[in-house]
Write a protein that holds these residues in place. Structure first.
Motif, PDB file in Angstrom:
ATOM      1  N   ALA A  88       0.843  -1.205   0.000  1.00  0.00           N
ATOM      2  CA  ALA A  88       0.000   0.000   0.000  1.00  0.00           C
ATOM      3  C   ALA A  88       0.876   1.253   0.000  1.00  0.00           C
ATOM      4  CB  ALA A  88      -0.912   0.006   1.227  1.00  0.00           C
ATOM      5  N   ASP A  89       0.325   2.351  -0.520  1.00  0.00           N
ATOM      6  CA  ASP A  89       1.064   3.610  -0.539  1.00  0.00           C
ATOM      7  C   ASP A  89       1.320   4.088   0.890  1.00  0.00           C
ATOM      8  OD1 ASP A  89       1.267   3.869  -3.301  1.00  0.00           O
ATOM      9  OD2 ASP A  89      -0.703   4.826  -3.463  1.00  0.00           O
ATOM     10  N   HIS A  90       2.569   4.376   1.170  1.00  0.00           N
ATOM     11  CA  HIS A  90       2.981   4.927   2.462  1.00  0.00           C
ATOM     12  C   HIS A  90       4.391   5.483   2.283  1.00  0.00           C
ATOM     13  CE1 HIS A  90       4.524   0.771   2.578  1.00  0.00           C
ATOM     14  NE2 HIS A  90       5.462   1.207   3.398  1.00  0.00           N
ATOM     15  N   GLN A 110      -2.826  13.881   1.135  1.00  0.00           N
ATOM     16  CA  GLN A 110      -1.417  14.276   1.245  1.00  0.00           C
ATOM     17  C   GLN A 110      -0.658  13.905  -0.029  1.00  0.00           C
ATOM     18  OE1 GLN A 110      -0.890  12.032   4.895  1.00  0.00           O
ATOM     19  NE2 GLN A 110      -0.221  13.885   5.951  1.00  0.00           N
ATOM     20  N   LEU A 111      -0.911  12.705  -0.544  1.00  0.00           N
ATOM     21  CA  LEU A 111      -0.238  12.280  -1.769  1.00  0.00           C
ATOM     22  C   LEU A 111      -0.659  13.131  -2.958  1.00  0.00           C
ATOM     23  CD1 LEU A 111      -0.381   8.442  -1.196  1.00  0.00           C
ATOM     24  CD2 LEU A 111       1.705   9.804  -1.427  1.00  0.00           C
ATOM     25  N   ARG A 112      -1.943  13.491  -3.024  1.00  0.00           N
ATOM     26  CA  ARG A 112      -2.434  14.338  -4.116  1.00  0.00           C
ATOM     27  C   ARG A 112      -1.751  15.708  -4.086  1.00  0.00           C
ATOM     28  NH1 ARG A 112      -7.110  11.943  -4.083  1.00  0.00           N
ATOM     29  NH2 ARG A 112      -7.969  13.029  -2.287  1.00  0.00           N
ATOM     30  N   PRO A 116       2.187  17.344  -8.973  1.00  0.00           N
ATOM     31  CA  PRO A 116       1.857  18.551  -9.746  1.00  0.00           C
ATOM     32  C   PRO A 116       0.493  18.416 -10.434  1.00  0.00           C
ATOM     33  CG  PRO A 116       4.070  17.758 -10.280  1.00  0.00           C
ATOM     34  CD  PRO A 116       3.422  16.703  -9.444  1.00  0.00           C
ATOM     35  N   PRO A 117      -0.259  19.500 -10.520  1.00  0.00           N
ATOM     36  CA  PRO A 117      -1.575  19.459 -11.185  1.00  0.00           C
ATOM     37  C   PRO A 117      -1.457  18.958 -12.618  1.00  0.00           C
ATOM     38  CG  PRO A 117      -1.251  21.561 -10.066  1.00  0.00           C
ATOM     39  CD  PRO A 117       0.059  20.831 -10.006  1.00  0.00           C
ATOM     40  N   GLY A 118      -2.378  18.109 -13.004  1.00  0.00           N
ATOM     41  CA  GLY A 118      -2.396  17.582 -14.362  1.00  0.00           C
ATOM     42  C   GLY A 118      -1.559  16.329 -14.565  1.00  0.00           C
ATOM     43  N   PHE A 119      -0.793  15.939 -13.555  1.00  0.00           N
ATOM     44  CA  PHE A 119       0.035  14.737 -13.648  1.00  0.00           C
ATOM     45  C   PHE A 119      -0.720  13.568 -13.020  1.00  0.00           C
ATOM     46  CE2 PHE A 119       2.975  18.031 -14.381  1.00  0.00           C
ATOM     47  CZ  PHE A 119       4.120  17.513 -14.951  1.00  0.00           C
ATOM     48  N   SER A 120      -0.426  12.355 -13.473  1.00  0.00           N
ATOM     49  CA  SER A 120      -1.074  11.154 -12.946  1.00  0.00           C
ATOM     50  C   SER A 120      -0.006  10.126 -12.575  1.00  0.00           C
ATOM     51  CB  SER A 120      -2.024  10.578 -13.996  1.00  0.00           C
ATOM     52  OG  SER A 120      -2.624   9.414 -13.517  1.00  0.00           O
ATOM     53  N   PRO A 121       0.314   9.998 -11.291  1.00  0.00           N
ATOM     54  CA  PRO A 121       1.391   9.073 -10.890  1.00  0.00           C
ATOM     55  C   PRO A 121       0.944   7.617 -10.917  1.00  0.00           C
ATOM     56  CG  PRO A 121       0.410  10.053  -8.957  1.00  0.00           C
ATOM     57  CD  PRO A 121      -0.258  10.692 -10.140  1.00  0.00           C
ATOM     58  N   ASP A 122       1.860   6.739 -11.318  1.00  0.00           N
ATOM     59  CA  ASP A 122       1.623   5.292 -11.264  1.00  0.00           C
ATOM     60  C   ASP A 122       2.190   4.722  -9.973  1.00  0.00           C
ATOM     61  OD1 ASP A 122       0.410   5.166 -13.791  1.00  0.00           O
ATOM     62  OD2 ASP A 122       2.363   5.021 -14.770  1.00  0.00           O
TER      63      ASP A 122
END
Length: 140
Positions: A88-90, A110-112, A116-122
């Motif tokens: 899980a993300d931590h 917090q992660l959001r 940066p705005p407009g980016f989508s992290p994997d």
């Protein structure tokens, strides 16, 4: 966080991973030892109980478990790759004094905010390096 081997085998199979003795043993070790071990640490720990396991077997098993999303790689230090039984993300905090790796919680908000705005992290890895509370107390 421990699981009996039968439940570990079911979890592996549910993630499309054939439950071999090696995979069950490595996954069980990571679940029972949340110390972010290296492949060599896992090999050394399992060798007395499983003398037929090789380093290559451990590396291949870790690669398979990572690919299935059951564990995650922790690459906070370029000199060593570590593994975490919690996919899980931590966040991870590495202490410069004692070298330990510690988990810390991060919620989706917090992660959001970090992205940066407009980016989508994997992959959402957050690493901090500094001094842990125990080492700070010793230094004080």
């Amino acid at each position: 966080r421990g699981m009996e081997p039968r439940r570990i085998a079911e979890t592996l199979q549910a993630h499309g991973v054939r439950a071999t003795q090696q995979r069950v043993a490595v996954y069980e070790y990571l679940l029972l030892h949340p110390i972010h071990p290296t492949a060599d640490m896992i090999f050394t720990a399992l060798l007395p109980r499983y003398p037929t396991f090789s380093r290559t077997t451990i590396y291949n098993t870790l690669h398979t478990l990572t690919g299935a999303g059951l564990i995650r790689e922790v690459n906070i230090d370029p000199q060593e790759q570590r593994f975490d039984g919690n996919p899980a993300d931590h966040g991870h905090f590495r202490c410069r004094s004692c070298g330990e790796l510690f988990d810390f919680e991060l919620d989706d908000e917090q992660l959001r905010c970090l992205c940066p705005p407009g980016f989508s992290p994997d992959v959402r890895d957050v690493f901090l390096v500094g001094t842990c509370s125990a080492c700070r107390c010793k230094q004080a």
